[in-house]
Scaffold this motif. Structure first.
Motif, PDB file in Angstrom:
ATOM      1  N   VAL A  18      56.488  41.715  55.597  1.00  0.00           N
ATOM      2  CA  VAL A  18      56.260  41.800  54.144  1.00  0.00           C
ATOM      3  C   VAL A  18      56.822  40.539  53.500  1.00  0.00           C
ATOM      4  CG1 VAL A  18      56.736  43.159  52.050  1.00  0.00           C
ATOM      5  CG2 VAL A  18      56.568  44.327  54.257  1.00  0.00           C
ATOM      6  N   TYR A 216      57.465  55.444  48.239  1.00  0.00           N
ATOM      7  CA  TYR A 216      56.227  54.970  48.880  1.00  0.00           C
ATOM      8  C   TYR A 216      55.137  54.611  47.874  1.00  0.00           C
ATOM      9  CZ  TYR A 216      55.363  60.117  48.788  1.00  0.00           C
ATOM     10  OH  TYR A 216      55.252  61.440  48.432  1.00  0.00           O
ATOM     11  N   PRO A 219      55.910  50.300  46.296  1.00  0.00           N
ATOM     12  CA  PRO A 219      55.467  49.187  47.141  1.00  0.00           C
ATOM     13  C   PRO A 219      53.946  48.974  47.094  1.00  0.00           C
ATOM     14  CG  PRO A 219      57.057  50.524  48.324  1.00  0.00           C
ATOM     15  CD  PRO A 219      56.741  51.254  47.045  1.00  0.00           C
ATOM     16  N   SER A 220      53.198  50.064  47.054  1.00  0.00           N
ATOM     17  CA  SER A 220      51.731  49.911  47.045  1.00  0.00           C
ATOM     18  C   SER A 220      51.254  49.313  45.720  1.00  0.00           C
ATOM     19  CB  SER A 220      51.040  51.243  47.344  1.00  0.00           C
ATOM     20  OG  SER A 220      51.269  52.149  46.290  1.00  0.00           O
ATOM     21  N   ARG A 223      52.004  45.627  45.825  1.00  0.00           N
ATOM     22  CA  ARG A 223      51.026  44.922  46.663  1.00  0.00           C
ATOM     23  C   ARG A 223      49.723  44.701  45.881  1.00  0.00           C
ATOM     24  NH1 ARG A 223      47.378  46.818  51.626  1.00  0.00           N
ATOM     25  NH2 ARG A 223      46.818  44.744  52.365  1.00  0.00           N
ATOM     26  N   TYR A 230      51.321  41.747  52.806  1.00  0.00           N
ATOM     27  CA  TYR A 230      51.632  42.378  54.091  1.00  0.00           C
ATOM     28  C   TYR A 230      51.018  41.576  55.238  1.00  0.00           C
ATOM     29  CZ  TYR A 230      52.600  46.667  51.320  1.00  0.00           C
ATOM     30  OH  TYR A 230      53.079  47.589  50.431  1.00  0.00           O
ATOM     31  N   GLU A 250      59.197  47.273  59.841  1.00  0.00           N
ATOM     32  CA  GLU A 250      58.151  47.359  58.817  1.00  0.00           C
ATOM     33  C   GLU A 250      58.594  48.233  57.658  1.00  0.00           C
ATOM     34  OE1 GLU A 250      57.705  47.554  62.020  1.00  0.00           O
ATOM     35  OE2 GLU A 250      55.769  46.725  62.654  1.00  0.00           O
ATOM     36  N   GLU A 251      59.135  49.401  58.005  1.00  0.00           N
ATOM     37  CA  GLU A 251      59.508  50.357  56.953  1.00  0.00           C
ATOM     38  C   GLU A 251      60.636  49.808  56.100  1.00  0.00           C
ATOM     39  OE1 GLU A 251      61.628  54.305  55.639  1.00  0.00           O
ATOM     40  OE2 GLU A 251      62.349  52.973  57.209  1.00  0.00           O
ATOM     41  N   LEU A 254      59.345  47.044  53.805  1.00  0.00           N
ATOM     42  CA  LEU A 254      58.558  47.552  52.661  1.00  0.00           C
ATOM     43  C   LEU A 254      59.483  47.973  51.522  1.00  0.00           C
ATOM     44  CD1 LEU A 254      55.922  49.648  54.622  1.00  0.00           C
ATOM     45  CD2 LEU A 254      55.359  47.952  52.867  1.00  0.00           C
ATOM     46  N   SER A 258      60.628  45.580  48.100  1.00  0.00           N
ATOM     47  CA  SER A 258      60.291  46.135  46.784  1.00  0.00           C
ATOM     48  C   SER A 258      61.487  46.022  45.850  1.00  0.00           C
ATOM     49  CB  SER A 258      59.868  47.604  46.906  1.00  0.00           C
ATOM     50  OG  SER A 258      58.718  47.706  47.714  1.00  0.00           O
ATOM     51  N   HIS A 298      49.258  54.272  50.365  1.00  0.00           N
ATOM     52  CA  HIS A 298      50.678  53.950  50.512  1.00  0.00           C
ATOM     53  C   HIS A 298      51.110  54.130  51.958  1.00  0.00           C
ATOM     54  CE1 HIS A 298      51.722  58.210  50.883  1.00  0.00           C
ATOM     55  NE2 HIS A 298      50.972  58.467  49.816  1.00  0.00           N
ATOM     56  N   HIS A 299      52.279  53.581  52.278  1.00  0.00           N
ATOM     57  CA  HIS A 299      52.754  53.749  53.649  1.00  0.00           C
ATOM     58  C   HIS A 299      53.275  55.185  53.842  1.00  0.00           C
ATOM     59  CE1 HIS A 299      56.777  52.839  51.932  1.00  0.00           C
ATOM     60  NE2 HIS A 299      57.287  53.345  53.021  1.00  0.00           N
TER      61      HIS A 299
END
Ligand SMILES: Nc1nc2c(c(CN[C@H]3C=C[C@H](O)[C@@H]3O)cn2[C@@H]2O[C@H](COP(=O)(O)O)[C@@H](O)[C@H]2O)c(=O)[nH]1
Length: 306
Positions: A18, A216, A219-220, A223, A230, A250-251, A254, A258, A298-299
């Motif tokens: 990220v 969650y 972050p989306s 983005r 990403y 990754e988690e 993210l 943020s 979202h993740h």
């Protein structure tokens, strides 16, 4: 909260999945101008509020359970906030410390009027019991006593909450370093501030020390706004709705990126417009954009922290 700022900045500086794009931040700050769109706390009209200690009890219970709705397609935060509100309106003693220690999964479902098992239901029950037990042990059963003991400091409140309730100790280990996010502990302070409009139980002289709440949804949105970029593998796994395991690089990236990005947004706004903007205000605006745009992917991480 300094720990949250420092450790998330370290992750952002070493991240490989990220990236925080300064040009994206510049663009967003330019486009919103000198004031962020004002979003009222409880813009949805779903929270319990009676102006007194019961609201504090409600918010602590709410934020003890404020995580991981997505595994059930039909469930979201609204159901929790509204369900707990209705339960309390029906029975004012529903969140008494002794009652909190006794709920079972089916009883919680019943309370929320939810027809099937909740995601991470056993964990939700464990955390409810933890809140009830510790409230009884250290605060005479009342979350309002916890808030009164923080000396009107949001930072102190977060410290107290994380010291007393292990379930709120939201952190990860990233490349050998401990990273602090404290999402639910911080949102509890911000919820008090929002619900009581900065007065009484919601009066904090240092509300500016709170960071955004690494969930969650935000972050989306970041983005979508071009603030976060990403890697192609991360982008594909989110598009494929794959589960991203809790604690993976990754988690953590993210979430940490943020926090870092919102801090950079607010610094730039302060510099450009000479205005003190709060991360909590930026967060609520970004979150409200996200929930109004359900097509945003979202993740997905199974976590009790968000
Ligand atoms: N960053 C951030 N994350 C937030 C909130 C809130 C609610 N705040 C209330 C306070 C006043 C307002 O009027 C809001 O109602 C929930 N969440 C997170 O979102 C996710 C749920 O999403 P979905 O499954 O679509 O319902 C889940 O991780 C949840 O923990 C927020 O404000 N900021």
């Amino acid at each position: 909260m300094e720990e949250v700022r420092q450790t998330t900045a370290w992750v952002a500086a070493h991240a490989s999945h990220v990236t925080v794009d300064p040009a994206g931040i510049e663009k967003v700050v330019e486009s919103i101008g000198s004031s962020i769109p004002k979003v009222e706390w409880d813009f949805e009209g779903i929270h319990f509020f009676d102006g007194g200690p019961l609201t504090v009890q409600y918010l602590l219970v709410l934020d003890a359970l404020n995580f991981c709705f997505w595994p059930d397609d039909d469930l979201d935060y609204d159901h929790l906030a509204r369900g707990l509100k209705e339960a309390l309106e029906k029975d004012k003693s529903a969140f008494d410390a002794d009652r909190l220690q006794k709920y079972t999964g089916p009883q919680l479902r019943n309370l929320l009027n939810w027809p099937r098992p909740l995601p991470l239901e056993d964990e939700r029950i464990r955390l409810l019991h933890e809140v009830g037990l510790e409230l009884e042990k250290s605060f005479d059963g009342n979350a309002s006593n916890l808030v009164e003991s923080c000396g009107k400091s949001a930072a102190e409140l977060v410290t107290l909450v994380t010291r007393h309730f292990p379930g709120f100790r939201d952190h990860s280990v990233y490349r050998g370093r401990q990273v602090f996010l404290y999402k639910r502990a911080q949102i509890f302070a911000a919820d008090l501030w929002g619900a009581f409009k900065g007065q009484g139980y919601g009066e904090f002289y240092d509300i500016s020390s709170i960071t955004m709440f690494a969930d969650y949804i935000v972050p989306s949105v970041l983005r979508q706004l071009g603030v976060l970029k990403y890697s192609s593998t991360l982008a594909s796994s989110i598009e494929a709705n794959s589960v991203i395991a809790s604690g993976t690089e990754e988690e953590v990236e993210l979430r940490a990126c943020s926090v870092y990005a919102v801090e950079k947004m607010r610094e730039l706004m302060n510099k450009k417009w000479g205005k003190q903007v709060l991360s909590a205000e930026l967060d609520l605006w970004l979150w409200s954009c996200g929930v109004q745009c359900p097509s945003l992917q979202h993740h997905r991480t199974l976590s009790i922290y968000y």
